[in-house]
Design a protein around this motif. Structure first.
Motif, mmCIF file in Angstrom:
data_model
loop_
_atom_site.group_PDB
_atom_site.id
_atom_site.type_symbol
_atom_site.label_atom_id
_atom_site.label_comp_id
_atom_site.label_asym_id
_atom_site.label_seq_id
_atom_site.Cartn_x
_atom_site.Cartn_y
_atom_site.Cartn_z
ATOM 1 N N GLN A 22 0.830 -1.206 0.000
ATOM 2 C CA GLN A 22 0.000 0.000 0.000
ATOM 3 C C GLN A 22 0.860 1.250 0.000
ATOM 4 O OE1 GLN A 22 -2.757 -0.481 3.420
ATOM 5 N NE2 GLN A 22 -4.308 0.263 2.020
ATOM 6 N N LYS A 25 2.693 1.681 -3.316
ATOM 7 C CA LYS A 25 1.730 2.061 -4.342
ATOM 8 C C LYS A 25 1.363 3.537 -4.230
ATOM 9 C CE LYS A 25 -2.844 0.785 -6.151
ATOM 10 N NZ LYS A 25 -4.030 -0.112 -5.938
ATOM 11 N N GLN A 163 -10.253 -7.636 3.996
ATOM 12 C CA GLN A 163 -10.960 -6.637 3.196
ATOM 13 C C GLN A 163 -12.022 -5.926 4.030
ATOM 14 O OE1 GLN A 163 -12.025 -9.553 0.167
ATOM 15 N NE2 GLN A 163 -10.994 -8.306 -1.395
ATOM 16 N N GLU A 175 -13.170 8.095 3.829
ATOM 17 C CA GLU A 175 -12.889 7.847 2.418
ATOM 18 C C GLU A 175 -14.180 7.551 1.652
ATOM 19 O OE1 GLU A 175 -10.129 8.134 0.843
ATOM 20 O OE2 GLU A 175 -8.582 8.162 2.397
ATOM 21 N N SER A 178 -16.025 4.729 -3.778
ATOM 22 C CA SER A 178 -15.257 4.321 -4.960
ATOM 23 C C SER A 178 -13.786 4.121 -4.629
ATOM 24 C CB SER A 178 -15.404 5.370 -6.068
ATOM 25 O OG SER A 178 -16.742 5.442 -6.508
ATOM 26 N N THR A 179 -13.232 5.018 -3.816
ATOM 27 C CA THR A 179 -11.825 4.895 -3.409
ATOM 28 C C THR A 179 -11.610 3.631 -2.600
ATOM 29 O OG1 THR A 179 -11.572 7.299 -3.348
ATOM 30 C CG2 THR A 179 -9.955 6.010 -2.133
ATOM 31 N N ALA A 181 -13.470 0.881 -2.617
ATOM 32 C CA ALA A 181 -13.663 -0.293 -3.474
ATOM 33 C C ALA A 181 -12.393 -0.605 -4.261
ATOM 34 C CB ALA A 181 -14.837 -0.057 -4.419
ATOM 35 N N LYS A 182 -11.763 0.435 -4.785
ATOM 36 C CA LYS A 182 -10.535 0.251 -5.575
ATOM 37 C C LYS A 182 -9.409 -0.274 -4.699
ATOM 38 C CE LYS A 182 -7.374 2.713 -8.685
ATOM 39 N NZ LYS A 182 -7.074 4.022 -9.320
ATOM 40 N N GLU A 183 -9.270 0.282 -3.492
ATOM 41 C CA GLU A 183 -8.183 -0.099 -2.597
ATOM 42 C C GLU A 183 -8.374 -1.519 -2.068
ATOM 43 O OE1 GLU A 183 -4.706 0.023 -0.915
ATOM 44 O OE2 GLU A 183 -5.449 1.803 -1.968
ATOM 45 N N GLY A 185 -10.181 -3.902 -3.515
ATOM 46 C CA GLY A 185 -10.400 -4.892 -4.562
ATOM 47 C C GLY A 185 -11.804 -5.452 -4.551
ATOM 48 N N THR A 187 -16.257 -4.525 -5.285
ATOM 49 C CA THR A 187 -17.170 -3.680 -6.051
ATOM 50 C C THR A 187 -17.758 -2.609 -5.131
ATOM 51 O OG1 THR A 187 -19.123 -5.035 -5.583
ATOM 52 C CG2 THR A 187 -17.782 -5.654 -7.507
ATOM 53 N N ARG A 188 -18.288 -1.548 -5.732
ATOM 54 C CA ARG A 188 -18.929 -0.499 -4.950
ATOM 55 C C ARG A 188 -20.131 -1.061 -4.194
ATOM 56 N NH1 ARG A 188 -21.431 3.261 -6.450
ATOM 57 N NH2 ARG A 188 -20.712 5.045 -5.225
#
Length: 211
Positions: A22, A25, A163, A175, A178-179, A181-183, A185, A187-188
């Motif tokens: 993390q 990245k 997760q 947060e 969408s942020t 969900a991306k972090e 892995g 879905t929204r």
């Protein structure tokens, strides 16, 4: 001047590697990783952890200490506040991966110092409150799982415990979905389900499926 990542995991569902990945990245150039495995942030102060003590010995003026969030330093309000202020007094800059926060002792303006210290206190208090809420949710989840019909486990979660905890941490930090969900892995829709589910119910579902 060195950039040191301090990572802490308290359960087998978390990994040091994930916290390091993390940080890299997010653009941090890490020189050294210092980590504590299986260490409680609520009951054990940073200075009382084996690698936490090493961190105190390593950090020098001009160094940067990177943590995923302040809860990696600990989940005890007073200890986290004391740790950050001590490192700032040494001339160390503390940066977080989540929210990209920076704390240092550079400012001499009393208003800016007050705002900085208030933010540190708020984040430390949030870390402790979240840890205590998680413990209560786990207790309720265990009780709920023990009393439910074992023939019906409900829908299997589409996320694991790591997760789930990451989603909860990022939601607590404000947060966006969408942020997160991306972090994580996910879905929204999954993040929204986690957000809308009572913590004890989520805990019970994870326990029921052995996750």
């Amino acid at each position: 001047m060195s950039v040191i990542l301090y990572a802490r995991v308290s359960t087998t569902d978390q990994t040091i590697e994930h916290q390091e990945a993390q940080a890299r990245k997010a653009g941090f150039q890490i020189d050294t990783v210092v980590s504590d495995q299986g260490a409680s942030g609520l009951s054990t102060k940073l200075a009382d952890r084996s690698e936490g003590r090493r961190l105190y010995d390593m950090l020098r003026m001009g160094d940067t200490l990177v943590v995923r969030w302040v809860d990696r330093l600990g989940r005890n309000y007073q200890d986290v506040c004391d740790v950050i202020r001590e490192f700032m007094r040494r001339g160390v800059t503390i940066r977080t991966v989540i929210n990209n926060m920076t704390f240092d002792g550079a400012t001499t303006d009393p208003i800016q110092q007050a705002v900085r210290d208030a933010l540190i206190a708020f984040m430390a208090a949030t870390a402790q409150a979240q840890a205590e809420a998680t413990k209560e949710a786990q207790k309720a989840g265990i009780a709920h799982a023990q009393t439910k019909d074992t023939k019906y486990l409900g829908r299997k979660p589409t996320y694991d415990r790591r997760q789930y905890q990451l989603v909860m941490d990022m939601l607590a930090n404000g947060e966006g979905v969408s942020t997160i969900a991306k972090e994580a892995g996910l879905t929204r829709q999954t993040v929204l389900r986690i957000k809308g589910k009572a913590p004890d119910q989520a805990e019970a579902n994870l326990l029921a499926w052995g996750l």
